[in-house]
Design a protein around this motif. Structure first.
Motif, PDB file in Angstrom:
ATOM      1  N   PRO A  97       7.016  -8.620  -1.217  1.00  6.62           N
ATOM      2  CA  PRO A  97       6.574  -7.042  -1.652  1.00  6.62           C
ATOM      3  C   PRO A  97       5.805  -7.310  -2.910  1.00  6.62           C
ATOM      4  CG  PRO A  97       8.818  -8.132  -1.993  1.00  6.62           C
ATOM      5  CD  PRO A  97       8.499  -8.944  -1.457  1.00  6.62           C
ATOM      6  N   PHE A  98       4.695  -6.424  -3.195  1.00  5.64           N
ATOM      7  CA  PHE A  98       4.193  -6.145  -4.572  1.00  5.64           C
ATOM      8  C   PHE A  98       3.468  -4.641  -4.573  1.00  5.64           C
ATOM      9  CE2 PHE A  98       0.801  -6.679  -0.740  1.00  5.64           C
ATOM     10  CZ  PHE A  98       0.169  -5.430  -1.326  1.00  5.64           C
ATOM     11  N   GLU A  99       2.732  -5.172  -5.671  1.00  4.33           N
ATOM     12  CA  GLU A  99       2.077  -3.124  -5.990  1.00  4.33           C
ATOM     13  C   GLU A  99       0.700  -3.444  -5.945  1.00  4.33           C
ATOM     14  OE1 GLU A  99       3.001  -0.746  -8.828  1.00  4.33           O
ATOM     15  OE2 GLU A  99       5.897  -1.600  -8.833  1.00  4.33           O
ATOM     16  N   ARG A 100       0.103  -2.247  -5.843  1.00  5.09           N
ATOM     17  CA  ARG A 100      -1.425  -2.259  -5.622  1.00  5.09           C
ATOM     18  C   ARG A 100      -1.614  -1.877  -7.296  1.00  5.09           C
ATOM     19  NH1 ARG A 100      -4.042  -0.412   0.063  1.00  5.09           N
ATOM     20  NH2 ARG A 100      -3.485  -2.661   0.803  1.00  5.09           N
ATOM     21  N   GLY A 101      -1.999  -2.829  -8.542  1.00  5.28           N
ATOM     22  CA  GLY A 101      -2.797  -2.502  -9.332  1.00  5.28           C
ATOM     23  C   GLY A 101      -4.217  -2.072  -9.382  1.00  5.28           C
ATOM     24  N   TRP A 102      -4.440  -2.215 -11.017  1.00  7.82           N
ATOM     25  CA  TRP A 102      -6.178  -1.363 -10.876  1.00  7.82           C
ATOM     26  C   TRP A 102      -6.842  -2.533  -9.782  1.00  7.82           C
ATOM     27  CZ3 TRP A 102      -8.470   2.330 -13.135  1.00  7.82           C
ATOM     28  CH2 TRP A 102      -7.314   2.890 -14.103  1.00  7.82           C
ATOM     29  N   LEU A 103      -8.316  -1.900  -9.754  1.00  3.77           N
ATOM     30  CA  LEU A 103      -8.948  -2.999  -9.108  1.00  3.77           C
ATOM     31  C   LEU A 103      -8.224  -3.200  -7.155  1.00  3.77           C
ATOM     32  CD1 LEU A 103     -11.253  -4.205 -11.750  1.00  3.77           C
ATOM     33  CD2 LEU A 103     -11.068  -2.022 -10.279  1.00  3.77           C
ATOM     34  N   GLY A 104      -7.080  -2.853  -6.875  1.00  5.66           N
ATOM     35  CA  GLY A 104      -6.696  -2.909  -5.683  1.00  5.66           C
ATOM     36  C   GLY A 104      -5.918  -4.940  -5.634  1.00  5.66           C
ATOM     37  N   ARG A 105      -6.057  -5.266  -7.546  1.00  8.18           N
ATOM     38  CA  ARG A 105      -5.052  -6.512  -7.835  1.00  8.18           C
ATOM     39  C   ARG A 105      -3.671  -6.093  -7.120  1.00  8.18           C
ATOM     40  NH1 ARG A 105      -8.219  -8.219 -12.577  1.00  8.18           N
ATOM     41  NH2 ARG A 105     -10.308  -8.674 -11.799  1.00  8.18           N
ATOM     42  N   GLY A 106      -2.677  -7.310  -7.123  1.00 10.17           N
ATOM     43  CA  GLY A 106      -1.893  -7.526  -6.644  1.00 10.17           C
ATOM     44  C   GLY A 106      -1.352  -7.538  -7.609  1.00 10.17           C
ATOM     45  N   ARG A 107       0.410  -7.330  -7.992  1.00  6.43           N
ATOM     46  CA  ARG A 107       1.182  -7.367  -9.079  1.00  6.43           C
ATOM     47  C   ARG A 107       2.937  -7.149  -8.505  1.00  6.43           C
ATOM     48  NH1 ARG A 107       1.190  -1.852 -12.762  1.00  6.43           N
ATOM     49  NH2 ARG A 107       2.217  -1.319 -11.699  1.00  6.43           N
ATOM     50  N   ALA A 108       3.492  -8.124  -9.288  1.00  3.85           N
ATOM     51  CA  ALA A 108       4.859  -7.451  -9.107  1.00  3.85           C
ATOM     52  C   ALA A 108       5.181  -6.522  -8.645  1.00  3.85           C
ATOM     53  CB  ALA A 108       6.181  -8.696 -10.022  1.00  3.85           C
ATOM     54  N   VAL A 109       5.994  -6.260  -7.593  1.00  2.00           N
ATOM     55  CA  VAL A 109       6.573  -4.760  -6.390  1.00  2.00           C
ATOM     56  C   VAL A 109       7.737  -4.536  -8.348  1.00  2.00           C
ATOM     57  CG1 VAL A 109       8.578  -5.065  -5.278  1.00  2.00           C
ATOM     58  CG2 VAL A 109       7.604  -3.469  -5.703  1.00  2.00           C
ATOM     59  N   GLY A 110       8.174  -3.631  -8.877  1.00  2.00           N
ATOM     60  CA  GLY A 110       8.935  -2.984  -9.995  1.00  2.00           C
ATOM     61  C   GLY A 110       8.818  -3.864 -10.801  1.00  2.00           C
ATOM     62  N   LEU A 111       7.565  -4.405 -11.436  1.00  2.00           N
ATOM     63  CA  LEU A 111       6.949  -5.220 -12.015  1.00  2.00           C
ATOM     64  C   LEU A 111       7.516  -3.753 -14.178  1.00  2.00           C
ATOM     65  CD1 LEU A 111       5.615  -6.953 -13.761  1.00  2.00           C
ATOM     66  CD2 LEU A 111       3.492  -5.524 -14.247  1.00  2.00           C
TER      67      LEU A 111
END
Length: 107
Positions: free
Chosen positions: A69-83
């Protein structure tokens, strides 16, 4: 990653089968039970954060071998889901399955 495949879906698109497989893999993995590593957390985040996604990782036989699981952040970068809310994150993988990180990230 010959024969392996990564498919990216919204958490709500996992369906009952995907959620059941995630729960089964998480339980068999031997990792400590933690609510942030369960599919329900990704589903909850997906309801309030439109960038929430899950990479569904298949093995050589085409069977599901893991979830990231992840989230799409700025510029399509992935980050932890629920950061900002979660304190545990990572892939949920079938015991003994070790995908190549680069292949998962490209997927």
């Amino acid at each position: 990653m010959s024969g392996r495949r990564v498919r990216v879906v919204r958490p709500g698109d996992l369906g009952a089968g995907g959620i059941g497989t995630w729960r089964e893999i998480r339980a068999k993995s031997g990792a400590p039970a933690h609510p942030f590593m369960e599919p329900e957390f990704a589903l909850a985040v997906g309801r309030v954060r439109p960038g929430a996604r899950v990479a569904v990782i298949s093995d050589e036989s085409g069977g599901t071998a893991g979830f990231l699981p992840f989230e799409r952040g700025w510029l399509g970068r992935g980050r932890a889901v629920g950061l900002g809310v979660s304190d545990v994150q990572g892939a949920v993988l079938r015991p003994g399955f070790a995908p190549e990180a680069g292949e998962v990230l490209r997927g």
